[in-house]
Design an enzyme around this catalytic site. Sequence first.
Site, PDB file in Angstrom:
ATOM      1  N   GLU A 164      -4.382  -9.271  -6.719  1.00 47.24           N
ATOM      2  CA  GLU A 164      -5.994  -9.734  -6.212  1.00 47.24           C
ATOM      3  C   GLU A 164      -6.740  -9.256  -6.590  1.00 47.24           C
ATOM      4  O   GLU A 164      -7.254  -8.424  -7.330  1.00 47.24           O
ATOM      5  CB  GLU A 164      -5.515  -8.030  -5.586  1.00 47.24           C
ATOM      6  CG  GLU A 164      -5.385  -7.717  -4.288  1.00 47.24           C
ATOM      7  CD  GLU A 164      -4.565  -6.500  -3.351  1.00 47.24           C
ATOM      8  OE1 GLU A 164      -6.675  -5.933  -3.310  1.00 47.24           O
ATOM      9  OE2 GLU A 164      -4.825  -6.430  -2.499  1.00 47.24           O
ATOM     10  N   GLU A 200       2.021  -6.890  -0.254  1.00 50.29           N
ATOM     11  CA  GLU A 200       2.094  -6.439   0.658  1.00 50.29           C
ATOM     12  C   GLU A 200       1.654  -5.884   1.880  1.00 50.29           C
ATOM     13  O   GLU A 200       0.693  -6.844   1.987  1.00 50.29           O
ATOM     14  CB  GLU A 200       0.199  -5.693  -0.660  1.00 50.29           C
ATOM     15  CG  GLU A 200       0.450  -4.271  -1.892  1.00 50.29           C
ATOM     16  CD  GLU A 200      -0.114  -4.440  -2.022  1.00 50.29           C
ATOM     17  OE1 GLU A 200      -1.491  -4.199  -1.643  1.00 50.29           O
ATOM     18  OE2 GLU A 200      -0.643  -4.539  -3.371  1.00 50.29           O
TER      19      GLU A 200
HETATM   20  C1  FCB Z   1      -4.614  -3.529  -2.253  1.00 50.27           C
HETATM   21  C2  FCB Z   1      -3.910  -2.732  -3.816  1.00 50.27           C
HETATM   22  C3  FCB Z   1      -3.301  -1.623  -3.272  1.00 50.27           C
HETATM   23  C4  FCB Z   1      -3.574  -0.473  -2.711  1.00 50.27           C
HETATM   24  C5  FCB Z   1      -3.444  -1.780  -1.415  1.00 50.27           C
HETATM   25  C6  FCB Z   1      -3.886   0.160  -0.312  1.00 50.27           C
HETATM   26  O1  FCB Z   1      -5.641  -3.726  -1.507  1.00 50.27           O
HETATM   27  O2  FCB Z   1      -3.515  -3.872  -3.956  1.00 50.27           O
HETATM   28  O3  FCB Z   1      -3.286  -1.249  -5.184  1.00 50.27           O
HETATM   29  O4  FCB Z   1      -4.426   0.191  -2.895  1.00 50.27           O
HETATM   30  O5  FCB Z   1      -4.979  -1.623  -1.165  1.00 50.27           O
END
Ligand code: FCB
Length: 457
Positions: A175, A358
């Site tokens: 990110e 994620e």
């Molecule tokens: C994302 C991050 C991760 C965690 C999630 C909830 O943006 O990559 O580290 O904080 O959110």
Amino acid sequence: MTAIHDPSHPPAIDGGATARFSPDFVWGVAASAAQTESRRGRGPSNWDAFCDARGAVLDGSTNALCTGFEEHYPADLALLAGAGVQAFRFSIAWPRIQPSAADSVSAAGLDYYDRLVDSMLAKGITPWPTLFHWDVPTWAGDFRDRDICQRLADYAAIVAERLGDRISQWIVLNEPNSVALRGYAAQIHAPALNSADAAYAAIHHQNLAQGLAFQALRATLPGTHRIGTTVNLQPVRAEGGHAENQAAAQRVDMLWNRAFVDPLYGKGYPQPVAELVAPFVVDGDMPVIAAQPDFLGMNYYSRIYIKQAANHMFGLAQGQPPHDAPATDYFHVEPDGLTEMLVRLHHDYGAPELYVTETGFAMPDPPPRDGVVDDAGRIAHLASYLKAAQAAHAQGVRLKGLFYWSATDNWEWGQGFAKRFGLIHVDRTSLARTPKRSLGYFARCIEHNAALDAPTG
Ligand code: FCB
């Protein structure tokens, strides 16, 4: 495994009507070093500085211990392996590898990741490392400065040389859009700056660092290894659908999504980002940035809503989601945004291999009872997101895997410990691990390679 299987809820595989993912689909979980490892044995980092500043972390906690992962990972891996989890996306802490200077490579740090990787492999879990998940060693500076680009690439090569004999898929950045915009513009992440120019520098320098790291990894690793990267990709909507918010929403789509993915695939920066980052671009940068990854990782939680706001930075502000979007402890729940973004990536970037690196839900879980945490709400949300991923797959998107965020409850950056995302509960005092029912649900989805219905009742 017996503790988390719930025999009263048999899988809802209904005579083949539940569509499955592709046979090579990877079912994983994700975590990061800065949110799970303690400070012990590593050098100081940007996030140490962030949370040592009073008032920066919402619940007043720090990252001193997190989940004590270095000692407790055997328990985590045992629970995950018991659930049939196939892959663990973890991150390597740069400040643990090069604690105090470029030439301060830590043998103990490399040995630790060696052991961790071997333990995963011994349990049949494929390690998926992220090289940079936000923790910068203090000596390396920050992304306003171009020098950090080569430093990050050199660090990537050190790790690849050591672990490349056992790891064959790599994620370079996590990110970069969160880092640039939350850390350099919005002040809510390290390094807590509040400057549009710093954010533009961080956009370009992370893209360049990533391009240089791709080059370093490709020079170090066998050609069969697969190298990708991860961006937090969110469809952007004008608040309330109002026409006067449309231009601001489009600007956010450029800054948040396209400023990172377009140049990676050789399309250059979209306007107006190209103009904004121009002071930092040097001849020859753009071909380096156009790394053409072997796969793209997408982190997805929800859409973004934007409204125009003349006196704010970039002339806009975060808007409200629609009233009917269910909320978790942190984000609202919008499964169809996941399908939308996967389909868009498929069409806009030449049908790349995609992974949801994620997705997950922070919930107000009840405390453990009889060795399990009953988190029915998380299961319902997860089922809806898995179905949304399945819908993209059914439309021809080359979706190759999904990683649930997160393996365990952990330290959630500026939010501290209050946000519990895990499939495994962590007791804040004893650090004891307890599986949640969602781990059992995830296990059954893995077993059937399908987005199963959430159990009712
Ligand atoms: C994302 C991050 C991760 C965690 C999630 C909830 O943006 O990559 O580290 O904080 O959110």
